[in-house]
Scaffold this motif. Sequence first.
Motif, PDB file in Angstrom:
ATOM      1  N   ASP A 127     -76.445  50.854 -68.984  1.00 38.40           N
ATOM      2  CA  ASP A 127     -76.084  49.724 -68.112  1.00 38.40           C
ATOM      3  C   ASP A 127     -74.964  48.937 -68.772  1.00 38.40           C
ATOM      4  O   ASP A 127     -75.068  48.548 -69.937  1.00 38.40           O
ATOM      5  CB  ASP A 127     -77.288  48.794 -67.888  1.00 38.40           C
ATOM      6  N   LEU A 128     -73.901  48.683 -68.013  1.00 38.17           N
ATOM      7  CA  LEU A 128     -72.763  47.929 -68.520  1.00 38.17           C
ATOM      8  C   LEU A 128     -72.865  46.465 -68.083  1.00 38.17           C
ATOM      9  O   LEU A 128     -73.244  46.168 -66.947  1.00 38.17           O
ATOM     10  CB  LEU A 128     -71.449  48.531 -68.009  1.00 38.17           C
ATOM     11  N   VAL A 129     -72.533  45.577 -68.991  1.00 38.14           N
ATOM     12  CA  VAL A 129     -72.543  44.139 -68.712  1.00 38.14           C
ATOM     13  C   VAL A 129     -71.137  43.620 -68.944  1.00 38.14           C
ATOM     14  O   VAL A 129     -70.595  43.735 -70.056  1.00 38.14           O
ATOM     15  CB  VAL A 129     -73.545  43.391 -69.620  1.00 38.14           C
ATOM     16  N   GLY A 130     -70.543  43.037 -67.909  1.00 37.51           N
ATOM     17  CA  GLY A 130     -69.189  42.505 -68.040  1.00 37.51           C
ATOM     18  C   GLY A 130     -69.191  41.115 -68.654  1.00 37.51           C
ATOM     19  O   GLY A 130     -70.103  40.312 -68.419  1.00 37.51           O
ATOM     20  N   PRO A 131     -68.195  40.786 -69.457  1.00 35.60           N
ATOM     21  CA  PRO A 131     -68.126  39.459 -70.087  1.00 35.60           C
ATOM     22  C   PRO A 131     -67.918  38.322 -69.102  1.00 35.60           C
ATOM     23  O   PRO A 131     -68.204  37.175 -69.409  1.00 35.60           O
ATOM     24  CB  PRO A 131     -66.932  39.596 -71.031  1.00 35.60           C
TER      25      PRO A 131
END
Length: 369
Positions: A127-131
């Motif tokens: 899972d990618l989390v954007g800043p």
Amino acid sequence: MSRLGNLGARLYRGEVGYDFIGKRKIWYGVSILITITAILGVVVSGLNMGIEFKGGAVFTTDSKAKVSVSQAHEDAVAASGHEAIVQELGNGGLRIQITEVDTAKADQIKTQLSKDLGIPEAEINADLVGPSWGEQIANKAWAGLGIFMVLVVVYLAIAFEWRMAIAALVALIHDITITVGVYALVGFEVTPGTVIGLLTILGYSLYDTVVVFDSLKEGTKGITKQTRWTYSEIANRSINGTLVRSINTTVVALLPVAGLLFIGGGVLGAGMLNDISLSLFVGLAAGAYSSIFIATPLVADLKEREPQIKALKKRILAKRAAAAAKGESAEDERDDLTQDVDEDSEPAGAVVGQRRQAGGHGRTPRNRR
């Protein structure tokens, strides 16, 4: 009555007490030293911002890995080139958190972790989390904090007075600075849970401060109509009168938080509990400290700059000096001073613990020799 209850009653009546206001310079110095240390910790070490604020990838496995948590940490660092946080899940799987990686880099890390952990790549969820999401949370937290501070100052200025509002604001900033500094020095991860914890402690710290301010407000009604107690002395009695209550509420609040921090996060290894529990633990302790050693002494300092209160203090000290020159004892002096206490100044006497005797119109009779 228990010893603590008996002590609380004696503190309220003014029979015993600690001179918090008289030794305020010591506590100011201690607070300044702690605050400077906290600021240096933030400047030098910086805050360990979580993935929600910096962005990155979270890899989770449903099946038990063939390597230990420590070995998985080494593999994750080697595969990503960044620091990683590895936690073991309840089903035996792993949760690997790596900050500051994009989609392409995340795919490479996933492939490498599959080889190192001995788990099929299809069984690893990424899972990618954007800043940008973390930035929105931070901006909303700052906005909420600013609105809270403004409302606090306005409310206290209306309900009490502007000096108490300023003192409470200084105490709140003091608590936030210390809590953030501890996070920097300890190196705990700052997550949205940390932000929630910081906002929570502000309300608790304010409550503890308002309890003392309310006692001080009642105790100083009609203060200029008497020449018995200075503003600082009544402020000191107000602190002592609410001291046991402050200690009890602080201890009761700290016990469950300590359980989360030391047992849940330390013994059981539930690291995610540390996010909110550390901010609550440090903030609650700092809030209790600031309400006693910072907020109320600061109010006394500000208040005694008023011409009326300054003149009152001068009259009281002059009267005490005259009484001492006549060779009167402290009790004799207090009896004589009681004659100056008007009916309107009764709340002040109630806070400082003086008991009026029937038939004496407020004067405490003394034995004549």
